[in-house]
Write a protein that holds these residues in place. Structure first.
Motif, PDB file in Angstrom:
ATOM      1  N   PRO A  64       1.023  -1.147   0.057  1.00 23.98           N
ATOM      2  CA  PRO A  64      -0.005   0.358  -0.619  1.00 23.98           C
ATOM      3  C   PRO A  64       0.701   1.176   0.008  1.00 23.98           C
ATOM      4  N   TYR A  65       2.074   1.155   0.851  1.00 26.31           N
ATOM      5  CA  TYR A  65       3.298   2.561   0.362  1.00 26.31           C
ATOM      6  C   TYR A  65       4.016   2.656  -0.886  1.00 26.31           C
ATOM      7  N   THR A  66       3.620   3.511  -1.321  1.00 24.89           N
ATOM      8  CA  THR A  66       4.149   4.021  -2.481  1.00 24.89           C
ATOM      9  C   THR A  66       5.928   3.735  -2.619  1.00 24.89           C
ATOM     10  N   ALA A  67       6.577   3.998  -1.371  1.00 25.62           N
ATOM     11  CA  ALA A  67       7.853   2.979  -1.619  1.00 25.62           C
ATOM     12  C   ALA A  67       8.560   3.246  -0.099  1.00 25.62           C
ATOM     13  N   LEU A  68       9.362   1.788   0.292  1.00 23.87           N
ATOM     14  CA  LEU A  68      10.312   2.058   1.312  1.00 23.87           C
ATOM     15  C   LEU A  68      11.817   1.541   0.985  1.00 23.87           C
ATOM     16  N   ARG A  69      12.622   2.386   2.270  1.00 20.41           N
ATOM     17  CA  ARG A  69      13.988   3.082   2.245  1.00 20.41           C
ATOM     18  C   ARG A  69      14.308   2.884   2.958  1.00 20.41           C
ATOM     19  N   LEU A 192       6.201   7.008   6.686  1.00 16.87           N
ATOM     20  CA  LEU A 192       5.724   6.379   7.906  1.00 16.87           C
ATOM     21  C   LEU A 192       6.879   5.947   8.333  1.00 16.87           C
ATOM     22  N   MET A 193       7.232   5.746  10.056  1.00 12.42           N
ATOM     23  CA  MET A 193       9.467   5.844  10.083  1.00 12.42           C
ATOM     24  C   MET A 193       8.643   3.946  11.473  1.00 12.42           C
ATOM     25  N   ASP A 194       9.824   3.371  10.711  1.00 10.58           N
ATOM     26  CA  ASP A 194      10.224   2.385  12.017  1.00 10.58           C
ATOM     27  C   ASP A 194      11.732   2.313  11.951  1.00 10.58           C
ATOM     28  N   ASP A 195      11.689   1.623  12.953  1.00 10.45           N
ATOM     29  CA  ASP A 195      13.597   1.293  13.639  1.00 10.45           C
ATOM     30  C   ASP A 195      13.938   0.360  12.718  1.00 10.45           C
ATOM     31  N   VAL A 196      13.503  -0.834  11.823  1.00  9.35           N
ATOM     32  CA  VAL A 196      14.191  -1.858  10.998  1.00  9.35           C
ATOM     33  C   VAL A 196      13.001  -2.400  10.426  1.00  9.35           C
ATOM     34  N   ALA A 197      13.643  -2.695   9.034  1.00 10.84           N
ATOM     35  CA  ALA A 197      11.887  -3.484   8.523  1.00 10.84           C
ATOM     36  C   ALA A 197      12.868  -4.346   8.444  1.00 10.84           C
ATOM     37  N   THR A 198      11.591  -5.781   7.729  1.00 12.17           N
ATOM     38  CA  THR A 198      12.385  -7.000   7.278  1.00 12.17           C
ATOM     39  C   THR A 198      11.448  -7.273   5.739  1.00 12.17           C
ATOM     40  N   THR A 199      10.115  -8.043   6.456  1.00 22.24           N
ATOM     41  CA  THR A 199       9.503  -7.838   5.177  1.00 22.24           C
ATOM     42  C   THR A 199       8.321  -6.361   4.535  1.00 22.24           C
ATOM     43  N   GLY A 200       8.511  -5.752   5.849  1.00 23.46           N
ATOM     44  CA  GLY A 200       7.986  -4.837   5.615  1.00 23.46           C
ATOM     45  C   GLY A 200       6.541  -4.468   5.846  1.00 23.46           C
ATOM     46  N   ALA A 201       6.091  -5.948   6.593  1.00 23.45           N
ATOM     47  CA  ALA A 201       4.578  -6.413   7.210  1.00 23.45           C
ATOM     48  C   ALA A 201       4.323  -5.241   7.897  1.00 23.45           C
ATOM     49  N   THR A 202       4.970  -4.881   8.673  1.00 17.91           N
ATOM     50  CA  THR A 202       4.337  -3.617   9.810  1.00 17.91           C
ATOM     51  C   THR A 202       4.619  -2.177   8.949  1.00 17.91           C
ATOM     52  N   LEU A 203       4.878  -1.919   8.100  1.00 14.68           N
ATOM     53  CA  LEU A 203       4.986  -0.647   7.600  1.00 14.68           C
ATOM     54  C   LEU A 203       3.510  -0.854   6.820  1.00 14.68           C
ATOM     55  N   LEU A 211      -3.824   5.603   4.895  1.00 19.56           N
ATOM     56  CA  LEU A 211      -4.211   4.905   3.856  1.00 19.56           C
ATOM     57  C   LEU A 211      -6.243   5.654   4.123  1.00 19.56           C
ATOM     58  N   SER A 212      -6.330   4.678   4.683  1.00 20.19           N
ATOM     59  CA  SER A 212      -8.025   4.399   4.871  1.00 20.19           C
ATOM     60  C   SER A 212      -8.344   5.437   5.408  1.00 20.19           C
ATOM     61  N   ALA A 213      -7.651   6.159   6.496  1.00 18.22           N
ATOM     62  CA  ALA A 213      -8.523   7.966   7.286  1.00 18.22           C
ATOM     63  C   ALA A 213      -7.926   8.721   6.586  1.00 18.22           C
ATOM     64  N   GLY A 214      -8.066   8.281   4.789  1.00 20.15           N
ATOM     65  CA  GLY A 214      -7.416   9.721   4.227  1.00 20.15           C
ATOM     66  C   GLY A 214      -6.197  10.475   3.691  1.00 20.15           C
ATOM     67  N   ALA A 215      -5.449   9.600   4.154  1.00 16.54           N
ATOM     68  CA  ALA A 215      -4.016   9.915   3.449  1.00 16.54           C
ATOM     69  C   ALA A 215      -3.940  10.001   2.506  1.00 16.54           C
ATOM     70  N   GLU A 216      -3.094  10.930   1.840  1.00 10.92           N
ATOM     71  CA  GLU A 216      -3.118  11.406   0.335  1.00 10.92           C
ATOM     72  C   GLU A 216      -2.318  10.085  -0.637  1.00 10.92           C
ATOM     73  N   ALA A 217      -0.844   9.827   0.155  1.00 13.76           N
ATOM     74  CA  ALA A 217      -0.177   9.173  -0.091  1.00 13.76           C
ATOM     75  C   ALA A 217       1.076   8.852   1.682  1.00 13.76           C
ATOM     76  N   VAL A 218       1.623   7.499   1.226  1.00 17.26           N
ATOM     77  CA  VAL A 218       2.146   7.179   2.007  1.00 17.26           C
ATOM     78  C   VAL A 218       3.920   6.647   2.015  1.00 17.26           C
ATOM     79  N   PHE A 219       4.558   7.185   2.610  1.00 13.74           N
ATOM     80  CA  PHE A 219       6.503   6.770   1.734  1.00 13.74           C
ATOM     81  C   PHE A 219       6.492   6.263   3.604  1.00 13.74           C
ATOM     82  N   ALA A 220       7.418   4.910   2.873  1.00 11.50           N
ATOM     83  CA  ALA A 220       7.910   4.362   4.275  1.00 11.50           C
ATOM     84  C   ALA A 220       9.461   4.150   4.717  1.00 11.50           C
TER      85      ALA A 220
END
Ligand SMILES: [Zn+2]
Ligand SMILES: [Zn+2]
Length: 232
Positions: A64-69, A192-203, A211-220
């Motif tokens: 659902p996020y535009t990109a995760l880096r 949207l920020m986290d300390d560590v990502a593995t598969t990205g499931a949390t993000l 996005l359900s709450a109406g955010a325009e886009a989400v970058f992680a």
């Protein structure tokens, strides 16, 4: 805040969050050892791929996020520093790490307006007393002049530890775990920020709620990325 660290450094000489040597909170040696997630990466989830374009996972199921880096591979001094943030409320270390992360964000050039940290569950928050992600997300937002919204996302239910779960199990575990406040994110582009990502499931679960709450886009964004060869 700089002057305050100056005073504190004089009272309590700092040690490095990566190697524990005295001198700086994040020393030049540790910065040297930061390994970027390099080579060819998936345009969406940021994992290394053999060719170009999207990885198999994203082709099968678009996140659902535009990109995760991520700023660095989860190893060496970065791993030690994150451990230190998690178990000791080291505000100064969060501040020190937010600086290279802010540079990294400038290079990404995402149209971010609001920064939202991935929240801890109530039990975890109660045990630890603070969310370690906020220790980096707050100074990062300040450095890049983004609005900081620590309460925009909350956990609806407790989730199992993700350690040892497969990518699919992680996704199941996190599904519907979050709720977002439309007043804080509606119409905005969120980081949207986290300390560590593995598969990205949390993000992914967090991004879905935003996005359900109406955010325009989400970058992680995460400080570190645990790559499959480093053990999931
Ligand atoms: Zn160091
Ligand atoms: Zn991907």
């Amino acid at each position: 805040m700089g002057w305050l660290w100056g005073v504190l450094d004089w009272l309590y000489p700092p040690v490095c969050g990566g190697c524990s040597r005295p001198g700086a909170r994040w020393c030049a040696d540790c910065q040297q050892q930061v390994t970027p997630v390099s080579g060819s990466i998936c345009n969406i989830c940021g994992l290394p791929v053999a060719g170009e374009g999207l990885c198999e996972g994203c082709q099968l199921h678009m996140p659902p996020y535009t990109a995760l880096r991520s700023w660095a591979v989860f190893e060496g001094p970065v791993r030690s520093a994150l451990h230190r943030l998690k178990y000791r409320r080291n505000v100064a270390l969060g501040d020190a790490l937010a600086r290279p992360l802010a540079d990294f964000c400038r290079r990404l050039d995402w149209p971010v307006q609001v920064v939202v940290p991935v929240p801890l569950g109530k039990e975890r928050l109660h045990e630890r007393g603070y969310n370690q992600v906020g220790l980096i997300a707050m100074p990062l937002a300040a450095l890049n002049r983004w609005r900081y919204a620590p309460r925009a996302l909350s956990r609806v239910r407790e989730t199992k530890s993700q350690v040892g779960l497969s990518a699919f199990e992680r996704q199941e575990n996190m599904q519907g775990a979050f709720r977002a406040d439309p007043h804080l994110v509606g119409g905005y582009t969120v980081l949207l920020m986290d300390d560590v990502a593995t598969t990205g499931a949390t993000l992914s679960a967090g991004a879905e709620a935003l996005l359900s709450a109406g955010a325009e886009a989400v970058f992680a964004l995460t400080l570190a990325r645990a790559l499959p060869r480093h053990g999931l």
